[in-house]
Design a protein around this motif. Structure first.
Motif, PDB file in Angstrom:
ATOM      1  N   LEU A  62      48.822  39.239  47.475  1.00 53.04           N
ATOM      2  CA  LEU A  62      48.623  37.999  48.274  1.00 53.04           C
ATOM      3  C   LEU A  62      47.644  37.002  47.557  1.00 53.04           C
ATOM      4  O   LEU A  62      47.066  35.999  48.113  1.00 53.04           O
ATOM      5  N   ALA A  63      47.604  37.191  46.190  1.00 54.27           N
ATOM      6  CA  ALA A  63      46.645  36.286  45.211  1.00 54.27           C
ATOM      7  C   ALA A  63      45.515  36.059  45.627  1.00 54.27           C
ATOM      8  O   ALA A  63      45.165  34.932  45.836  1.00 54.27           O
ATOM      9  N   CYS A  64      44.743  36.862  46.001  1.00 51.19           N
ATOM     10  CA  CYS A  64      43.325  36.633  46.630  1.00 51.19           C
ATOM     11  C   CYS A  64      42.428  36.295  45.477  1.00 51.19           C
ATOM     12  O   CYS A  64      41.413  35.580  45.785  1.00 51.19           O
ATOM     13  N   GLY A  65      42.852  36.364  44.344  1.00 51.02           N
ATOM     14  CA  GLY A  65      42.227  35.818  43.131  1.00 51.02           C
ATOM     15  C   GLY A  65      40.724  36.629  42.967  1.00 51.02           C
ATOM     16  O   GLY A  65      40.246  36.484  41.670  1.00 51.02           O
ATOM     17  N   GLY A  66      40.671  37.477  43.578  1.00 47.57           N
ATOM     18  CA  GLY A  66      39.236  38.409  43.186  1.00 47.57           C
ATOM     19  C   GLY A  66      39.737  39.851  43.625  1.00 47.57           C
ATOM     20  O   GLY A  66      40.498  39.983  44.595  1.00 47.57           O
ATOM     21  N   THR A  67      39.167  40.895  42.966  1.00 46.03           N
ATOM     22  CA  THR A  67      39.201  42.251  43.535  1.00 46.03           C
ATOM     23  C   THR A  67      37.956  42.778  43.218  1.00 46.03           C
ATOM     24  O   THR A  67      37.020  42.338  42.547  1.00 46.03           O
ATOM     25  N   MET A  68      37.726  43.928  43.968  1.00 43.55           N
ATOM     26  CA  MET A  68      36.466  44.661  43.922  1.00 43.55           C
ATOM     27  C   MET A  68      36.008  44.911  42.496  1.00 43.55           C
ATOM     28  O   MET A  68      36.965  45.234  41.562  1.00 43.55           O
ATOM     29  N   SER A  69      34.731  44.931  42.037  1.00 47.72           N
ATOM     30  CA  SER A  69      34.278  45.178  40.840  1.00 47.72           C
ATOM     31  C   SER A  69      33.717  46.536  41.017  1.00 47.72           C
ATOM     32  O   SER A  69      32.576  46.853  41.494  1.00 47.72           O
ATOM     33  N   TYR A  70      34.627  47.629  40.678  1.00 46.68           N
ATOM     34  CA  TYR A  70      34.052  49.093  40.600  1.00 46.68           C
ATOM     35  C   TYR A  70      32.834  49.235  39.940  1.00 46.68           C
ATOM     36  O   TYR A  70      31.954  49.930  40.598  1.00 46.68           O
ATOM     37  N   PRO A  71      32.649  49.135  38.643  1.00 46.90           N
ATOM     38  CA  PRO A  71      31.546  49.319  37.899  1.00 46.90           C
ATOM     39  C   PRO A  71      30.196  48.693  38.650  1.00 46.90           C
ATOM     40  O   PRO A  71      29.140  49.738  38.512  1.00 46.90           O
ATOM     41  N   ALA A  72      30.413  47.414  39.186  1.00 45.26           N
ATOM     42  CA  ALA A  72      29.047  47.216  39.614  1.00 45.26           C
ATOM     43  C   ALA A  72      28.855  47.488  40.858  1.00 45.26           C
ATOM     44  O   ALA A  72      27.639  48.097  41.389  1.00 45.26           O
ATOM     45  N   MET A  73      29.770  48.021  41.924  1.00 45.49           N
ATOM     46  CA  MET A  73      29.694  48.828  43.140  1.00 45.49           C
ATOM     47  C   MET A  73      29.191  50.007  42.790  1.00 45.49           C
ATOM     48  O   MET A  73      28.185  50.455  43.345  1.00 45.49           O
ATOM     49  N   ARG A  74      29.731  50.752  41.826  1.00 40.96           N
ATOM     50  CA  ARG A  74      29.179  51.996  41.408  1.00 40.96           C
ATOM     51  C   ARG A  74      27.821  52.103  41.030  1.00 40.96           C
ATOM     52  O   ARG A  74      26.907  52.943  41.358  1.00 40.96           O
ATOM     53  N   GLU A  75      27.305  51.087  40.209  1.00 40.98           N
ATOM     54  CA  GLU A  75      26.135  50.855  39.689  1.00 40.98           C
ATOM     55  C   GLU A  75      24.781  50.663  40.995  1.00 40.98           C
ATOM     56  O   GLU A  75      23.733  51.238  40.802  1.00 40.98           O
ATOM     57  N   ALA A  76      25.511  49.934  41.904  1.00 39.81           N
ATOM     58  CA  ALA A  76      24.715  49.805  43.129  1.00 39.81           C
ATOM     59  C   ALA A  76      24.473  50.934  44.108  1.00 39.81           C
ATOM     60  O   ALA A  76      23.734  50.713  44.951  1.00 39.81           O
ATOM     61  N   GLY A  77      25.325  51.912  43.881  1.00 38.25           N
ATOM     62  CA  GLY A  77      25.157  53.058  44.710  1.00 38.25           C
ATOM     63  C   GLY A  77      26.264  53.026  45.865  1.00 38.25           C
ATOM     64  O   GLY A  77      25.881  53.669  46.825  1.00 38.25           O
ATOM     65  N   VAL A  78      27.122  52.276  45.802  1.00 30.44           N
ATOM     66  CA  VAL A  78      27.920  52.136  47.011  1.00 30.44           C
ATOM     67  C   VAL A  78      28.832  53.316  47.017  1.00 30.44           C
ATOM     68  O   VAL A  78      29.525  53.650  45.902  1.00 30.44           O
ATOM     69  N   ASP A  79      29.205  53.735  48.124  1.00 28.93           N
ATOM     70  CA  ASP A  79      30.397  54.713  48.303  1.00 28.93           C
ATOM     71  C   ASP A  79      31.743  53.893  48.253  1.00 28.93           C
ATOM     72  O   ASP A  79      31.951  53.288  49.205  1.00 28.93           O
ATOM     73  N   ILE A  80      32.716  54.287  47.424  1.00 30.65           N
ATOM     74  CA  ILE A  80      33.855  53.405  47.076  1.00 30.65           C
ATOM     75  C   ILE A  80      35.206  54.341  47.302  1.00 30.65           C
ATOM     76  O   ILE A  80      35.159  55.562  47.054  1.00 30.65           O
ATOM     77  N   ARG A  81      35.859  53.837  48.224  1.00 33.19           N
ATOM     78  CA  ARG A  81      37.055  54.608  48.590  1.00 33.19           C
ATOM     79  C   ARG A  81      38.289  53.532  48.272  1.00 33.19           C
ATOM     80  O   ARG A  81      38.229  52.585  47.861  1.00 33.19           O
ATOM     81  N   LEU A  82      39.500  54.257  48.551  1.00 31.23           N
ATOM     82  CA  LEU A  82      40.748  53.655  48.100  1.00 31.23           C
ATOM     83  C   LEU A  82      41.793  53.470  49.289  1.00 31.23           C
ATOM     84  O   LEU A  82      41.786  54.445  50.224  1.00 31.23           O
ATOM     85  N   GLY A  83      42.343  52.108  49.443  1.00 26.50           N
ATOM     86  CA  GLY A  83      43.274  52.091  50.575  1.00 26.50           C
ATOM     87  C   GLY A  83      44.439  51.314  50.007  1.00 26.50           C
ATOM     88  O   GLY A  83      44.371  50.717  49.227  1.00 26.50           O
ATOM     89  N   THR A  84      45.391  51.384  50.800  1.00 27.88           N
ATOM     90  CA  THR A  84      46.816  50.532  50.571  1.00 27.88           C
ATOM     91  C   THR A  84      46.821  49.251  50.997  1.00 27.88           C
ATOM     92  O   THR A  84      47.795  48.383  50.872  1.00 27.88           O
ATOM     93  N   ASP A  85      46.030  49.101  52.331  1.00 26.66           N
ATOM     94  CA  ASP A  85      46.337  47.981  53.315  1.00 26.66           C
ATOM     95  C   ASP A  85      47.599  48.148  53.978  1.00 26.66           C
ATOM     96  O   ASP A  85      47.989  49.420  53.681  1.00 26.66           O
ATOM     97  N   GLY A  86      48.229  47.427  54.854  1.00 26.17           N
ATOM     98  CA  GLY A  86      49.453  47.644  54.953  1.00 26.17           C
ATOM     99  C   GLY A  86      50.760  47.465  54.258  1.00 26.17           C
ATOM    100  O   GLY A  86      50.474  46.927  53.054  1.00 26.17           O
ATOM    101  N   ALA A  87      51.742  48.037  54.713  1.00 24.96           N
ATOM    102  CA  ALA A  87      52.849  47.927  53.892  1.00 24.96           C
ATOM    103  C   ALA A  87      53.576  46.740  53.973  1.00 24.96           C
ATOM    104  O   ALA A  87      54.329  46.272  53.118  1.00 24.96           O
TER     105      ALA A  87
END
Length: 416
Positions: free
Chosen positions: A276-301
């Protein structure tokens, strides 16, 4: 034969630590496992010589019945796609359409090794019923918006009232529960968000919300409230422990710390964000450094085309490496931990599939092959119940689910 201990012989097993273990194993209904002596009383013995045993995949953000919209509006920007391919048909959405779509989606997830889905779509009672029937685990979150929808013509108050009734009725099963899907900060007023949070606290259920998916959402929220979405939600007291925040592609480090403080789940949905060309995606390293619990999802088909979490794991790994110019991010073990986090169920994969070759010395290449190359899912065990055996799903008639989906889509899109 279902519901008991499984013995898998001569196999390779990868648990959450990513290490390849070799031998005969007992897989217990509670999710534990141990070495087998060969003389135990078991429900079934599985020849594991050409199988890889792993934890099952977990889909933490999806709209299952939107498989009805799959491959419609290809190549369109987000709002144009919604306004021409999704919203017009959703005016005619019925419980029957949701049932057909959810059953087909469940069949796809089982066939690709997923046993859990955190869903946000209309008719959550129907969604929950299908997940129970399929033998899966899940959270069926009814979507809440202030604007009227065909399912809730009076808007948010009616949607919350419906969810309240479902929550008072108790959980659908010991594996499937209800949650409240406040759609987003731009579709729910402060009053609606707070009522949903109060209801979630009262019933001990999950909150599920789209958070900072697009730059426009973030900019509009700041223009209206002087705060970014996560800051705003925090300021009004919205968060409950374990709130599911989907996307999080445009969040500040301050907001990441807020998410961590509330033990929220930030769900990475890389395929949908890119399509959908959102132009940005989650920053996994920064999230992890902040201690956020990260999960994975597909969104809808509809916005992904696929509900295959293995494919989602591959893209999650690749986009993080690409965006951060660092090939060390999300190695195979960490990627698989992200995709299977929280799983207590088991899946077996076909080692005879050419895509899994070469296995490497002591099987050291297997996990990377599985993530980046792929293979067939053979068996799926949920709480000791076999819902897929030898490459055939037994809890859902996959052929009939596909045929019913075709019939539903033909009617659903008949006026478009």
């Amino acid at each position: 034969m279902d519901g008991g201990v499984r013995r898998v012989t001569g196999t390779r097993l990868i648990d959450h630590d990513g290490a390849v273990q070799h031998g005969d194993f007992l897989l217990h209904p509670d999710g534990s496992y141990c070495a087998s002596n060969g003389d135990e009383d078991v429900a079934e013995t599985i020849d594991g010589s050409m199988r890889l045993v792993t934890r099952s995949l977990q889909n933490w953000h999806t709209h299952l019945a939107m498989i009805l919209n799959r491959s419609m509006g290809e190549g369109m920007p987000l709002m144009e796609w919604l306004e021409t391919s999704v919203f017009p048909v959703e005016k005619g959405l019925t419980a029957e359409f949701v049932e057909a779509g959810t059953r087909a989606a469940a069949a796809e997830m089982i066939a690709t090794g997923t046993t859990f889905a955190c869903d946000m779509y209309y008719h959550p009672d129907v969604v929950a019923g299908v997940l129970v029937e399929a033998g899966m685990r899940g959270v069926a979150c009814g979507p809440i918006t202030d604007f009227p929808t065909p399912s809730y013509p009076s808007g948010g108050a009616e949607a919350l009232q419906k969810m309240g009734g479902l929550l008072r009725g108790g959980v659908p099963s010991d594996r499937v529960e209800y949650g409240i899907g406040t759609h987003a900060v731009y579709t729910c007023s402060e009053e609606t968000l707070l009522k949903a949070a109060e209801m979630a606290s009262e019933h001990g259920c999950r909150l599920h919300i789209h958070t900072s998916e697009t730059r426009k959402e973030v900019a509009d929220c700041h223009a209206e409230h002087g705060m970014y979405p996560v800051e705003y939600l925090d300021s009004i007291g919205y968060f409950q422990e374990g709130t599911v925040c989907a996307h999080c592609g445009w969040v500040t480090k301050k907001e990441m710390r807020i998410l961590a403080g509330h033990e929220a789940h930030a769900v990475h949905c890389p395929n949908s964000n890119q399509k959908l060309a959102c132009g940005g995606t989650m920053s996994y390293p920064a999230m992890r450094e902040a201690g956020v619990d990260i999960r994975l999802g597909t969104d809808g088909a509809a916005s992904n085309n696929s509900l295959d979490m293995r494919a989602e794991a591959k893209v999650a790994s690749l986009i993080q490496r690409h965006d951060h110019w660092d090939a060390r991010i999300l190695n195979p073990v960490e990627t698989w931990q992200l995709a299977t986090k929280g799983s207590i169920d088991w899946v077996t994969w076909d080692l005879d599939d050419i895509r899994m070759r070469p296995w490497g010395r002591d099987g050291r290449r297997l996990l990377a092959n599985l993530i980046y190359s792929g293979t067939r899912c053979l068996d799926v065990l949920v709480g000791g119940q076999a819902i897929r055996r030898d490459g055939v799903t037994v809890s859902i008639d996959e052929s009939r689910a596909g045929s019913d989906l075709e019939d539903a889509v033909s009617e659903y899109y008949s006026k478009i």
